[in-house]
Design a protein around this motif. Sequence first.
Motif, PDB file in Angstrom:
ATOM      1  N   VAL A  40      -3.217   7.331   9.834  1.00 17.70           N
ATOM      2  CA  VAL A  40      -3.034   7.554   8.397  1.00 17.70           C
ATOM      3  C   VAL A  40      -1.940   6.607   7.911  1.00 17.70           C
ATOM      4  N   GLY A  41      -2.359   5.601   7.174  1.00 12.61           N
ATOM      5  CA  GLY A  41      -1.414   4.612   6.655  1.00 12.61           C
ATOM      6  C   GLY A  41      -1.361   4.659   5.139  1.00 12.61           C
ATOM      7  N   LEU A  42      -0.774   3.623   4.574  1.00 15.78           N
ATOM      8  CA  LEU A  42      -0.633   3.534   3.116  1.00 15.78           C
ATOM      9  C   LEU A  42      -1.286   2.252   2.620  1.00 15.78           C
ATOM     10  N   SER A  43      -1.583   2.234   1.341  1.00 18.25           N
ATOM     11  CA  SER A  43      -2.133   1.044   0.695  1.00 18.25           C
ATOM     12  C   SER A  43      -1.392   0.843  -0.625  1.00 18.25           C
ATOM     13  N   PHE A  44      -1.000  -0.408  -0.873  1.00 20.31           N
ATOM     14  CA  PHE A  44      -0.347  -0.749  -2.142  1.00 20.31           C
ATOM     15  C   PHE A  44      -1.074  -1.897  -2.804  1.00 20.31           C
ATOM     16  N   GLU A  45      -0.934  -1.968  -4.106  1.00 18.78           N
ATOM     17  CA  GLU A  45      -1.391  -3.134  -4.850  1.00 18.78           C
ATOM     18  C   GLU A  45      -0.544  -4.349  -4.444  1.00 18.78           C
ATOM     19  N   ILE A  46      -1.172  -5.526  -4.388  1.00 16.85           N
ATOM     20  CA  ILE A  46      -0.407  -6.741  -4.058  1.00 16.85           C
ATOM     21  C   ILE A  46       0.590  -7.053  -5.175  1.00 16.85           C
ATOM     22  N   THR A  67      10.255   7.669   7.775  1.00 16.74           N
ATOM     23  CA  THR A  67      10.033   9.121   7.824  1.00 16.74           C
ATOM     24  C   THR A  67       8.581   9.424   8.159  1.00 16.74           C
ATOM     25  N   LEU A  68       7.657   8.624   7.621  1.00 17.78           N
ATOM     26  CA  LEU A  68       6.244   8.831   7.972  1.00 17.78           C
ATOM     27  C   LEU A  68       5.977   8.403   9.411  1.00 17.78           C
ATOM     28  N   GLY A  69       6.698   7.388   9.885  1.00 16.97           N
ATOM     29  CA  GLY A  69       6.462   6.847  11.221  1.00 16.97           C
ATOM     30  C   GLY A  69       5.574   5.612  11.135  1.00 16.97           C
ATOM     31  N   ALA A  70       5.794   4.653  12.038  1.00 13.86           N
ATOM     32  CA  ALA A  70       5.142   3.343  11.947  1.00 13.86           C
ATOM     33  C   ALA A  70       3.633   3.468  11.828  1.00 13.86           C
ATOM     34  N   SER A  71       3.071   2.756  10.858  1.00 23.17           N
ATOM     35  CA  SER A  71       1.628   2.822  10.638  1.00 23.17           C
ATOM     36  C   SER A  71       1.143   1.514  10.028  1.00 23.17           C
ATOM     37  N   ASN A  72       0.014   1.589   9.342  1.00 22.65           N
ATOM     38  CA  ASN A  72      -0.669   0.423   8.797  1.00 22.65           C
ATOM     39  C   ASN A  72      -0.492   0.389   7.276  1.00 22.65           C
ATOM     40  N   LEU A  73       0.050  -0.706   6.776  1.00 19.88           N
ATOM     41  CA  LEU A  73       0.302  -0.882   5.342  1.00 19.88           C
ATOM     42  C   LEU A  73      -0.664  -1.932   4.818  1.00 19.88           C
ATOM     43  N   THR A 120      10.887  -1.081   9.802  1.00 19.58           N
ATOM     44  CA  THR A 120      10.196   0.209   9.883  1.00 19.58           C
ATOM     45  C   THR A 120       9.215   0.315  11.042  1.00 19.58           C
ATOM     46  N   GLY A 121       8.854  -0.829  11.643  1.00 19.47           N
ATOM     47  CA  GLY A 121       7.851  -0.821  12.707  1.00 19.47           C
ATOM     48  C   GLY A 121       6.420  -0.799  12.189  1.00 19.47           C
ATOM     49  N   TRP A 122       6.247  -0.853  10.860  1.00 21.20           N
ATOM     50  CA  TRP A 122       4.890  -0.870  10.312  1.00 21.20           C
ATOM     51  C   TRP A 122       4.260  -2.251  10.483  1.00 21.20           C
ATOM     52  N   LYS A 123       2.907  -2.298  10.392  1.00 22.36           N
ATOM     53  CA  LYS A 123       2.179  -3.568  10.392  1.00 22.36           C
ATOM     54  C   LYS A 123       1.350  -3.642   9.116  1.00 22.36           C
ATOM     55  N   ALA A 124       0.976  -4.854   8.712  1.00 20.01           N
ATOM     56  CA  ALA A 124       0.321  -5.001   7.410  1.00 20.01           C
ATOM     57  C   ALA A 124      -1.022  -5.693   7.498  1.00 20.01           C
ATOM     58  N   GLU A 125      -1.849  -5.358   6.537  1.00 19.35           N
ATOM     59  CA  GLU A 125      -3.122  -6.012   6.289  1.00 19.35           C
ATOM     60  C   GLU A 125      -2.987  -6.538   4.859  1.00 19.35           C
ATOM     61  N   VAL A 126      -3.081  -7.851   4.667  1.00 17.93           N
ATOM     62  CA  VAL A 126      -2.750  -8.440   3.357  1.00 17.93           C
ATOM     63  C   VAL A 126      -3.932  -9.259   2.839  1.00 17.93           C
ATOM     64  N   GLY A 127      -4.164  -9.173   1.534  1.00 22.04           N
ATOM     65  CA  GLY A 127      -5.328  -9.809   0.932  1.00 22.04           C
ATOM     66  C   GLY A 127      -5.096 -11.232   0.436  1.00 22.04           C
ATOM     67  N   ASN A 308      -6.097   4.450   4.702  1.00 22.69           N
ATOM     68  CA  ASN A 308      -4.868   4.040   4.015  1.00 22.69           C
ATOM     69  C   ASN A 308      -4.845   4.686   2.646  1.00 22.69           C
ATOM     70  N   ILE A 309      -3.843   5.508   2.402  1.00 20.64           N
ATOM     71  CA  ILE A 309      -3.772   6.240   1.142  1.00 20.64           C
ATOM     72  C   ILE A 309      -3.111   5.340   0.091  1.00 20.64           C
ATOM     73  N   HIS A 310      -3.847   5.131  -1.001  1.00 20.93           N
ATOM     74  CA  HIS A 310      -3.478   4.110  -1.984  1.00 20.93           C
ATOM     75  C   HIS A 310      -2.488   4.632  -3.027  1.00 20.93           C
ATOM     76  N   GLY A 311      -1.691   3.738  -3.556  1.00 20.09           N
ATOM     77  CA  GLY A 311      -0.802   4.105  -4.649  1.00 20.09           C
ATOM     78  C   GLY A 311      -0.065   2.910  -5.207  1.00 20.09           C
ATOM     79  N   GLY A 312       0.696   3.169  -6.239  1.00 22.88           N
ATOM     80  CA  GLY A 312       1.497   2.124  -6.876  1.00 22.88           C
ATOM     81  C   GLY A 312       2.881   2.680  -7.163  1.00 22.88           C
ATOM     82  N   LEU A 313       3.849   1.799  -7.347  1.00 21.52           N
ATOM     83  CA  LEU A 313       5.252   2.222  -7.311  1.00 21.52           C
ATOM     84  C   LEU A 313       5.944   2.323  -8.667  1.00 21.52           C
TER      85      LEU A 313
END
Length: 469
Positions: A40-46, A67-73, A120-127, A308-313
Amino acid sequence: AALAVALFTIATPVPARVAATATITVDTAHPAGRLAADAVGLSFEIRELGIGNLDPAKGNMTQLLRTLGASNLRIGGNTLDRDTLWVPAGQPPPDPKPDWVQDIVTPNDLKRLRGLLDATGWKAEVGLNVGRWDPALATDQARAMDRILGNRLVAVECGNEPDQWEGKALRPAGYAYPQYHADWAACAHAVGHHRIAGPDTAGTSSAWASSLAADERERMSMLTVHQYASGPDLTIDRMLSAGQITSQLNAVAGNLAAATANGLPMRVDEANSAYSGGVDGVSNRYASALWVIDYGLSMAQAGLAGVNIHGGLGVCNDPIWNGKFQRYTPICAPNKAYELAQQYRVMPIYYGIWMARQLGPGRFLPITIDTDQNLSAYAVKGDDGCTRIALVHKDGTAPVGVTLTVGGRDRSASVLAMTGTALDQEAAAVQGATVDAAGRLHPVPSAAQVKGGKLTLSVDAASAVVVTL
Ligand code: BDP
């Protein structure tokens, strides 16, 4: 005698409603499919990169991800093809800018992202922007992503939701898979390696995804589609109904089969409760926290690598850009000053993501559930040797008495419970603890006992529990 019987009948109290129960048996001997650490990761707008967000030197985003723990962004979304221009190192932005450009992303933005990932130890997938395709810019961006993000780059995404480009006037009428496949191939050539995720289709069951998996498995590392539980007509009742998750599983089943047949892992790399920015009173309420636990764990159990749960900041419950809301966002700012300081607070769905993440990494254990309640359960044999069980009780009116058959010697277990004040309110907490201003969450577990191979506990109305054995 007749009178006595009548009196007796009248005097007999109405029997108390039989308390709700659930009996769950965990088969600890047969670990099955994997629940990955990053399931279970997160997704953000570029756009977030273009406007300077995701900065490890500011605010509390670093701690919120820890706090969530390392995942996929995953970083992409509509703003990828619609508004975002890549500007190479040492070049000024074009003047004047093309009129579609709202955000500019540069190597410095990727360096800031690298800092956040390292912290944070997270890894990313970028468009890469394929909707507004410029091969020279895409090649430069792909090189910069390799150089700057290094092994923190899980995959490159070639454009966002290409199955909607015709409707968004990014491609001419008649744009179909063969044309898209040619665009994808041009993007893959620019990327120059095989860590490519796609097609990021909006249509969950789009045949474009299974076609791409079959045609391009050698040049791809992951099959990706997007999925929202619903459109803007979503209600809490429907979101938490027994059939909701089943219909979401059915919707991805065809593409999951295609991914598996072609040896590719698959993620729903953009997901949330309702598209078009979510539904006020649903996506931004406690009910969404229960939905996301079920959603994330069910998808993983069905064989997906993750979601990846999507959102914006932006500011919570305000339009984030161009009048567009992101009611479903897990993370947002209390007001404009906080937004600028990147000092965020969390929405209920963040707690649900946190709960789902407590279950892994490990392997799912088969379970049987006997109940007439709207309650789901998942069990995982952790890589650390512990067995963990998640219970999601979606009924908002009464507690349920759960008997878990887990076998083994008498021992104590620890319990984390997520609760809210009501399904349609915003409050959420784990063991009464909430995320603090620094972004930390430190719930103190309670204890339960396994006796004779069984553990009994009362699960509150509208709550979720993770039991660790
Ligand atoms: C998706 C887009 C994302 C939007 C979302 C929505 O990729 O950028 O924010 O829809 O409609 O299709 O909420």
